[in-house]
Design an enzyme around this catalytic site. Structure first.
Site, mmCIF file in Angstrom:
data_model
loop_
_atom_site.group_PDB
_atom_site.id
_atom_site.type_symbol
_atom_site.label_atom_id
_atom_site.label_comp_id
_atom_site.label_asym_id
_atom_site.label_seq_id
_atom_site.Cartn_x
_atom_site.Cartn_y
_atom_site.Cartn_z
ATOM 1 N N THR A 189 0.835 -1.211 0.000
ATOM 2 C CA THR A 189 0.000 0.000 0.000
ATOM 3 C C THR A 189 0.865 1.256 0.000
ATOM 4 O O THR A 189 2.025 1.238 0.434
ATOM 5 C CB THR A 189 -0.877 0.039 1.277
ATOM 6 N N LYS B 175 8.781 4.111 2.537
ATOM 7 C CA LYS B 175 10.116 4.624 2.182
ATOM 8 C C LYS B 175 10.584 5.715 3.157
ATOM 9 O O LYS B 175 10.883 6.849 2.774
ATOM 10 C CB LYS B 175 10.148 5.163 0.740
ATOM 11 N N ALA C 97 12.954 7.966 5.432
ATOM 12 C CA ALA C 97 14.277 8.479 5.037
ATOM 13 C C ALA C 97 14.800 9.555 5.988
ATOM 14 O O ALA C 97 15.603 10.392 5.578
ATOM 15 C CB ALA C 97 14.196 9.038 3.612
ATOM 16 N N ARG D 16 0.432 -1.396 -11.839
ATOM 17 C CA ARG D 16 -0.433 -1.067 -12.978
ATOM 18 C C ARG D 16 -0.554 -2.198 -13.988
ATOM 19 O O ARG D 16 -1.529 -2.241 -14.730
ATOM 20 C CB ARG D 16 0.082 0.227 -13.633
#
Ligand code: S5P
Length: 275
Positions: free
Chosen positions: A64, A96, A98, A242
């Protein structure tokens, strides 16, 4: 590179896994006979839930981006968890991270999304160095969560190459209780290590940038086939977005048909790799 890992079954690797999220994931892959993760990058919760319900039977993992859901509210999490129980998969919030350790710990545990409370796996860039793992582990380890490091990226011109990738592997090696593997395009065991260090390493390799019909998009994404990723590059899990829901997120029958096809392609390549 340790030659053993790629030829070991997911079930065998599950038995040796120390991290609970890695173990659950590998057990699920073996039980459902799938190495497919679907990345559901849609902005309406209704579409998110319908697509997860359609692809659920064919996946080990749902990835997700919870922060792109426009109509998010906390009841969505319970609905996601109902689908997890119905279809037997786990969640990977592709956050992600960081930032510095203290900030990522807050981003992981708190705010609107409370990612650590429902997502079994998340990921982080290694730009900040070891502190990011320390911060995330302070929240995730007590909950039995697992972390993937971004060792490489699928995009054209990615800067995550060479010594950066090697440094990511070294950080994983130092944190094997929490770091379960990598987002990468190929196997990472042994990278930058002596033979002794590499011999008992087993990192999960999750590979995005997978498509059967397209070579890429207009924004730098690059696609390879499930067969190339799993058989030639030794990837453990293919991440498809996709390629499965892209042409029409409302065409539910077509979406489940495509998920089944990617699952079959991914599994066939894995079985071929074992022998
Ligand atoms: O290197 C990467 C890492 C990730 S996690 N390349 C990627 O494409 N991803 C993610 O995988 C990306 O954020 C997106 O959610 C998914 C790929 O989507 P697709 O529609 O191109 O298959």
């Amino acid at each position: 590179m340790s030659p053993g890992v790629q030829t070991r079954s997911y079930g065998q690797r599950a038995r040796n896994a120390k991290n609970p999220a890695a173990k659950t994931l590998l057990d699920t892959m073996e039980r459902k006979k799938t190495n497919l993760a679907v990345s559901v990058d849609v902005t309406k919760s209704e579409d998110l839930l319908a697509i997860i319900d359609a692809v659920g039977p064919y996946v080990c993992l749902i990835k997700t981006h919870i922060d792109i859901v426009e109509d998010f509210d906390s009841t969505l999490i319970a609905k996601l968890q109902n689908l997890e129980r119905k279809h037997d998969f786990i969640y990977f919030e592709d956050r992600k991270f960081a930032d510095i350790g203290n900030t990522v710990a807050l981003q992981y545990s708190s705010g609107v999304y409370k990612i650590a409370s429902w997502s079994h796996i998340t990921n982080a860039h290694v730009v900040p160095g070891p502190s990011i793992i320390k911060g995330l582990a302070s929240i995730g380890l007590p909950l039995g969560r697992g972390l993937l490091l971004l060792a490489e990226m699928s995009t054209a011109g990615s800067l995550a190459t060479g010594s950066y990738t090697e440094a990511a592997v070294e950080l994983a090696r130092q944190n094997q209780d929490f770091v379960i593997g990598f987002i990468a395009q190929r196997r990472m065991e042994g990278l930058g290590a002596g033979p002794e260090e590499a011999s008992d390493e087993d990192f999960l390799i999750l590979t995005p940038g997978i498509g059967l019909e397209s070579q890429g998009d207009s924004m730098g994404q690059q696609y390879r086939t499930p067969r190339t990723a799993v058989l030639e590059s030794g990837s453990d899990i293919i991440i498809v977005g996709r390629g499965i829901y892209g042409s029409d997120p409302k065409a539910i029958d077509a979406i489940s048909g495509k998920a089944r096809r990617y699952m079959e392609e991914g599994w066939k390549a894995y079985v071929e790799r074992l022998v």
